[in-house]
Design a protein around this motif. Structure first.
Motif, short mmCIF file in Angstrom:
data_model
loop_
_atom_site.label_atom_id
_atom_site.label_comp_id
_atom_site.label_asym_id
_atom_site.label_seq_id
_atom_site.Cartn_x
_atom_site.Cartn_y
_atom_site.Cartn_z
N MET B 1 -6.46 10.59 8.37
CA MET B 1 -6.36 9.84 7.10
C MET B 1 -6.19 8.33 7.28
N PRO B 2 -5.32 7.85 8.21
CA PRO B 2 -5.32 6.40 8.45
C PRO B 2 -6.65 5.94 9.02
N SER B 3 -6.72 5.51 10.28
CA SER B 3 -8.01 5.08 10.81
C SER B 3 -7.98 5.02 12.33
N ARG B 4 -8.90 4.25 12.93
CA ARG B 4 -9.00 4.16 14.39
C ARG B 4 -7.77 3.52 15.00
N LYS B 5 -7.99 2.90 16.13
CA LYS B 5 -6.88 2.29 16.85
C LYS B 5 -6.55 0.89 16.31
N ILE B 6 -5.37 0.76 15.78
CA ILE B 6 -4.93 -0.51 15.22
C ILE B 6 -4.30 -1.35 16.32
N PRO B 7 -4.73 -2.61 16.49
CA PRO B 7 -4.13 -3.45 17.52
C PRO B 7 -2.64 -3.63 17.30
N ARG B 8 -1.92 -3.71 18.38
CA ARG B 8 -0.48 -3.85 18.34
C ARG B 8 -0.06 -5.06 17.50
N ALA B 9 -0.75 -6.17 17.69
CA ALA B 9 -0.38 -7.39 16.97
C ALA B 9 -0.53 -7.19 15.47
N THR B 10 -1.55 -6.45 15.09
CA THR B 10 -1.75 -6.15 13.68
C THR B 10 -0.63 -5.27 13.15
N ARG B 49 -7.44 -11.16 6.87
CA ARG B 49 -8.63 -10.40 6.48
C ARG B 49 -9.04 -9.43 7.59
N ARG B 50 -8.99 -9.92 8.83
CA ARG B 50 -9.29 -9.06 9.96
C ARG B 50 -8.32 -7.88 10.02
N ASP B 51 -7.03 -8.16 9.88
CA ASP B 51 -6.02 -7.09 9.90
C ASP B 51 -6.33 -6.03 8.85
N PHE B 52 -6.57 -6.49 7.64
CA PHE B 52 -6.83 -5.54 6.56
C PHE B 52 -8.09 -4.73 6.84
#
Lengths: 214, 214
Positions: B1-10, B49-52
């Motif tokens: 349900m969430p998504s792929r791999k989110i960067p740590r900084a994000t 915007r990139r984070d979102f």
DNA sequence: TAGATTGTTAATCGATTAACAATC
DNA sequence: TAGATTGTTAATCGATTAACAATC
């Protein structure tokens, strides 16, 4: 006397190295290699050598680093060769806990003045630290030549208090409030947002779980 | 349900966004642009915007982001749609301060159990939180299905307590001790080292001064 | 000399940001 | 349509790390 521009990531690791070098000294170890250090502080050995190299050639090839001289060197870099006085503003429960926290034991840092508007706290001594009324903030900070402050006031007050601290000549703030402070660019702010940290931790736990279920 | 791999900084910025979106909601704002957000949270608008975008196409071109739906979305991502219970181990002055700290006000997190070996604390209630003797740690954590713990014990005890927490099934630890904990790799540790933070702040202040004197 | 470990080069990785086509 | 703002491409920056020549 120090050196060129040290990367931020390196600067943040310096206290970690410093602490472990003290451990080694107490354990009567005289030498240490980047590999040994690496295990203890959980930083890659190449990163450690790189970090050290910003300050010059601190080690001896084939031998490693001399604990005592490395420690002495970092003591200077981290200003641990003289006592640094810090102010704390906001003597609530977190502020009180930090006043009681033993910064002084492991470092040459101490909280030498606390400030709070509550009349019942004014001019008392808590955990060995004098508590002044808020009105004396500027006077005391100037007199004691305090450079850094710990901010543990309620979020609504934080910008106002920050402005006062800056006006009094403080150059760094350890900010425990969730507010993003605005300060002149010669003033450092380090944010410690406890709610964010906990929320991030939960996020990592949950996304880890999700990943494992595959 | 969430998504792929989110960067740590994000991931670390998500709670920051989440908090500010709540502020906007309370202020009855219905839309926000990445530029507005940028100013408030002090993160570059392109980064926002990139984070979102890691989570999908959350905005509308030419319009910005809908506060309510963005908030709803992040509420899910950050597990704020259900109550998360956390344990606290070590009811000293810092532990007590955190028990009194209002995580619950701004997030759906609460400390639901505290542990301490001191007999006089056993089975009392502090800041509305039950304090159990250390011996009950595993039992309570399992019963309450607690996933995360705040560690505010003395450094010497920290690894031992960590092992108990891990054995009890905890998957994340917010570590306030200066010790680098060793844990299995499915367990998250976030370190908050107050001494290091203060030392780093002083270092930055001093090196800033040195730079200005040029 | 043989063995060990540094300091640094070069490659890689992760994060940030400028710039702009896409599009509401 | 005109204006605004996203989502993303490409460039840049900063940090990490493998690998090894230098050298104690």
């Amino acid at each position: 006397m120090p050196s060129r521009k040290i990367p931020r990531a390196t600067a943040k690791r310096l206290p970690v190295y410093y602490r472990y070098l003290n451990v080694l000294l107490n354990a009567n170890k005289h030498r240490v290699s980047s590999t040994e250090l690496s295990e203890a502080v959980q930083v890659d050995s190449a990163t450690i050598r790189r970090d050290f190299s910003y300050f010059g050639e601190l080690g001896k090839r084939g031998y490693g680093y001399d604990v005592e001289s490395l420690l002495k060197f970092f003591r200077g870099i981290l200003n641990q060769d003289k006592l640094t006085s810090v102010a704390l503003v906001g003597v609530g429960s977190l502020g009180s806990a930090l006043m009681n926290y033993n910064f002084h034991q492991s470092t040459n840092l101490r909280i030498s003045a606390a400030f709070d508007p509550k009349p019942e706290l004014a001019n008392t001594i808590k955990s060995g630290i004098p508590v002044y009324p808020a009105a004396e903030l500027e006077k005391q900070i100037k007199e004691q030549q305090i450079d850094a402050a710990i901010l543990t006031v309620p979020g609504e007050k934080s910008q106002e208090v920050t402005d006062q601290l800056v006006a009094a000549g403080v150059h760094g703030i350890l900010n425990f409030t969730p507010v993003r402070l605005s300060v002149p660019k010669n003033v450092q702010v380090q944010n410690i947002d406890l709610t964010n940290e906990l929320q991030t931790l939960i996020y990592f736990i949950e996304s880890n779980k999700a990943r494992e279920e595959e």
